[in-house]
Design a protein around this motif. Structure first.
Motif, PDB file in Angstrom:
ATOM      1  N   PHE A  64     -66.116  22.009   2.141  1.00 23.25           N
ATOM      2  CA  PHE A  64     -65.209  22.080   0.941  1.00 23.25           C
ATOM      3  C   PHE A  64     -64.724  20.836   0.490  1.00 23.25           C
ATOM      4  N   SER A  65     -64.170  20.438  -0.518  1.00 24.78           N
ATOM      5  CA  SER A  65     -63.573  19.069  -0.791  1.00 24.78           C
ATOM      6  C   SER A  65     -62.529  19.380  -1.844  1.00 24.78           C
ATOM      7  N   GLY A  66     -61.446  18.477  -1.951  1.00 24.86           N
ATOM      8  CA  GLY A  66     -60.515  18.604  -2.960  1.00 24.86           C
ATOM      9  C   GLY A  66     -59.146  17.820  -2.674  1.00 24.86           C
ATOM     10  N   TYR A  67     -58.042  18.223  -2.898  1.00 25.17           N
ATOM     11  CA  TYR A  67     -57.008  17.547  -2.528  1.00 25.17           C
ATOM     12  C   TYR A  67     -55.665  18.377  -2.330  1.00 25.17           C
ATOM     13  N   VAL A  68     -54.652  17.801  -1.588  1.00 26.97           N
ATOM     14  CA  VAL A  68     -53.524  18.549  -1.123  1.00 26.97           C
ATOM     15  C   VAL A  68     -52.127  17.655  -1.716  1.00 26.97           C
ATOM     16  N   ARG A  69     -51.137  18.327  -1.902  1.00 25.08           N
ATOM     17  CA  ARG A  69     -49.732  17.563  -2.234  1.00 25.08           C
ATOM     18  C   ARG A  69     -48.827  18.282  -1.072  1.00 25.08           C
ATOM     19  N   VAL A  70     -48.333  17.301  -0.185  1.00 21.17           N
ATOM     20  CA  VAL A  70     -47.409  17.722   0.741  1.00 21.17           C
ATOM     21  C   VAL A  70     -46.173  16.935   0.849  1.00 21.17           C
ATOM     22  N   VAL A  71     -45.128  17.728   0.676  1.00 18.76           N
ATOM     23  CA  VAL A  71     -43.600  17.160   0.554  1.00 18.76           C
ATOM     24  C   VAL A  71     -43.216  16.875   2.251  1.00 18.76           C
ATOM     25  N   ARG A  72     -42.705  15.603   2.474  1.00 18.23           N
ATOM     26  CA  ARG A  72     -42.204  15.279   3.665  1.00 18.23           C
ATOM     27  C   ARG A  72     -40.430  15.084   3.452  1.00 18.23           C
ATOM     28  N   SER A  73     -39.783  15.664   4.694  1.00 21.79           N
ATOM     29  CA  SER A  73     -38.360  15.441   4.639  1.00 21.79           C
ATOM     30  C   SER A  73     -38.001  14.306   5.340  1.00 21.79           C
ATOM     31  N   GLN A  74     -36.787  13.883   4.993  1.00 22.01           N
ATOM     32  CA  GLN A  74     -36.138  12.617   5.479  1.00 22.01           C
ATOM     33  C   GLN A  74     -36.263  12.860   7.096  1.00 22.01           C
ATOM     34  N   PRO A  75     -36.758  11.771   7.716  1.00 22.47           N
ATOM     35  CA  PRO A  75     -36.849  11.768   9.285  1.00 22.47           C
ATOM     36  C   PRO A  75     -35.412  12.078  10.041  1.00 22.47           C
ATOM     37  N   THR A  76     -35.471  12.927  10.938  1.00 24.21           N
ATOM     38  CA  THR A  76     -34.438  13.110  11.862  1.00 24.21           C
ATOM     39  C   THR A  76     -33.493  11.996  12.234  1.00 24.21           C
ATOM     40  N   THR A  77     -34.488  11.081  12.616  1.00 21.23           N
ATOM     41  CA  THR A  77     -33.805   9.640  13.104  1.00 21.23           C
ATOM     42  C   THR A  77     -34.889   8.468  12.762  1.00 21.23           C
ATOM     43  N   ASP A  78     -34.243   7.061  12.668  1.00 17.21           N
ATOM     44  CA  ASP A  78     -35.032   6.051  12.525  1.00 17.21           C
ATOM     45  C   ASP A  78     -35.809   5.636  13.658  1.00 17.21           C
ATOM     46  N   ASP A  79     -35.930   6.465  14.849  1.00 16.50           N
ATOM     47  CA  ASP A  79     -36.663   5.931  15.969  1.00 16.50           C
ATOM     48  C   ASP A  79     -37.959   6.825  15.905  1.00 16.50           C
ATOM     49  N   TRP A  80     -38.941   6.122  16.192  1.00 17.37           N
ATOM     50  CA  TRP A  80     -40.252   6.728  15.901  1.00 17.37           C
ATOM     51  C   TRP A  80     -40.527   7.917  17.167  1.00 17.37           C
ATOM     52  N   ALA A  81     -40.106   7.619  18.400  1.00 17.50           N
ATOM     53  CA  ALA A  81     -40.324   8.418  19.533  1.00 17.50           C
ATOM     54  C   ALA A  81     -39.586   9.525  19.366  1.00 17.50           C
ATOM     55  N   SER A  82     -38.456   9.592  18.788  1.00 19.06           N
ATOM     56  CA  SER A  82     -37.401  10.824  18.585  1.00 19.06           C
ATOM     57  C   SER A  82     -37.494  11.459  17.351  1.00 19.06           C
ATOM     58  N   THR A  83     -38.021  10.948  16.313  1.00 18.14           N
ATOM     59  CA  THR A  83     -37.948  11.552  14.968  1.00 18.14           C
ATOM     60  C   THR A  83     -38.823  12.841  14.955  1.00 18.14           C
ATOM     61  N   GLU A  84     -38.217  13.877  14.148  1.00 18.44           N
ATOM     62  CA  GLU A  84     -39.052  14.913  13.656  1.00 18.44           C
ATOM     63  C   GLU A  84     -39.143  14.833  12.175  1.00 18.44           C
ATOM     64  N   VAL A  85     -40.227  15.017  11.565  1.00 17.33           N
ATOM     65  CA  VAL A  85     -40.459  15.220  10.199  1.00 17.33           C
ATOM     66  C   VAL A  85     -40.811  16.539   9.629  1.00 17.33           C
ATOM     67  N   TYR A  86     -40.039  17.218   8.675  1.00 19.25           N
ATOM     68  CA  TYR A  86     -40.647  18.527   8.468  1.00 19.25           C
ATOM     69  C   TYR A  86     -41.431  18.503   6.860  1.00 19.25           C
ATOM     70  N   THR A  87     -42.554  19.299   6.693  1.00 25.21           N
ATOM     71  CA  THR A  87     -43.552  19.155   5.770  1.00 25.21           C
ATOM     72  C   THR A  87     -43.559  20.500   4.964  1.00 25.21           C
ATOM     73  N   ASN A  88     -43.898  20.410   3.828  1.00 24.70           N
ATOM     74  CA  ASN A  88     -44.209  21.730   3.229  1.00 24.70           C
ATOM     75  C   ASN A  88     -45.556  21.338   2.028  1.00 24.70           C
ATOM     76  N   LEU A  89     -46.457  22.220   2.413  1.00 21.91           N
ATOM     77  CA  LEU A  89     -47.905  22.319   1.488  1.00 21.91           C
ATOM     78  C   LEU A  89     -47.180  23.032   0.094  1.00 21.91           C
ATOM     79  N   ILE A  90     -47.297  21.942  -0.873  1.00 20.86           N
ATOM     80  CA  ILE A  90     -46.770  22.510  -2.180  1.00 20.86           C
ATOM     81  C   ILE A  90     -47.955  22.726  -3.098  1.00 20.86           C
ATOM     82  N   GLU A  91     -49.036  22.214  -2.827  1.00 18.82           N
ATOM     83  CA  GLU A  91     -50.273  22.335  -3.721  1.00 18.82           C
ATOM     84  C   GLU A  91     -51.394  22.310  -2.865  1.00 18.82           C
TER      85      GLU A  91
END
Length: 219
Positions: A64-91
């Motif tokens: 298969f080939s195609g595309y996706v659209r993914v929305v990302r949340s505001q990171p929970t912190t500015d620190d890479w090690a501790s941050t978490e990012v929530y995502t939704n696949l919207i298309e």
């Protein structure tokens, strides 16, 4: 670009990420390693190799080939090690073809909220620049016009990406976590026995697409 209006999902695999005021991102984009990015809607290419088992018919591997659209949340912190990012696949729009099954169109099942999380694995906590892990639970539909079928999964397809050094994690080897077989049901007769099974899935998340390629297909 206007975001398509979709019905409220009946099933939510995780928290919903708002798209209000979130910019659509196409190429070119600068992605900085080990740096939490601001919220965005990533329009990315995707390829996948899936294997289906149809009882009494056979097993079929389809590219298969195609595309996706993914929305990302505001990171929970500015620190890479501790941050978490929530995502939704919207298309999601993917096309494949099998000599035996004919064309197959894969779309997002909008009755499900397909959700994900990017975070540092527990065994890497404490590292200054850990590699993160990404997971997403996805509800999809598989349209097979030649067979007159549209199939869907009741259990989520779990898409996973390891060794994530940047967000979005484009280009990383990716895997669908499926234990032996994932039942696929006929959307016209959802309470009947499964029609087919998804037995394996490997995918590669591509880079940002030009804007005209990232536009959702007209419904």
């Amino acid at each position: 670009m206007a975001t398509a209006v979709t019905p409220e999902p009946k099933i939510k695999y995780g928290p919903q990420v708002s798209t209000n005021g979130v910019p659509n991102l196409f190429e070119p984009q600068t992605v900085t390693p080990f740096t939490p990015p601001p919220p965005g809607i990533d329009n990315l290419g995707i390829t996948s190799v899936d294997t289906f088992k149809v009882p009494g018919v056979g097993e079929f591997t389809v590219e298969f080939s195609g595309y996706v659209r993914v929305v990302r949340s505001q990171p929970t912190t500015d620190d890479w090690a501790s941050t978490e990012v929530y995502t939704n696949l919207i298309e999601m729009h993917m096309e494949g073809e099998s000599p035996e099954l004919g064309p197959i169109h894969v779309r997002l099942n909008h009755e499900c909220l397909s959700t994900g999380l990017i975070r540092t694995p527990f065994d890497s906590e404490g590292e200054e620049q850990p590699e993160k892990a990404c997971r997403m639970a996805v509800g999809a539909t598989f349209e097979l016009p030649r067979l007159g079928l549209e199939l869907f999964n009741k259990e989520p397809v779990l898409l996973t990406i390891d060794n994530v050094r940047s967000i979005p994690p484009a280009g990383n080897p990716c895997k669908g976590q499926i234990y032996q077989m994932l039942p696929l049901y006929d959307i016209a007769n959802p309470d009947a026995e499964p029609v087919a099974y998804l037995t394996s899935l490997s995918f590669r998340m591509g880079t940002y697409l030009p804007e005209q390629e990232g536009e959702p297909a007209a419904s």
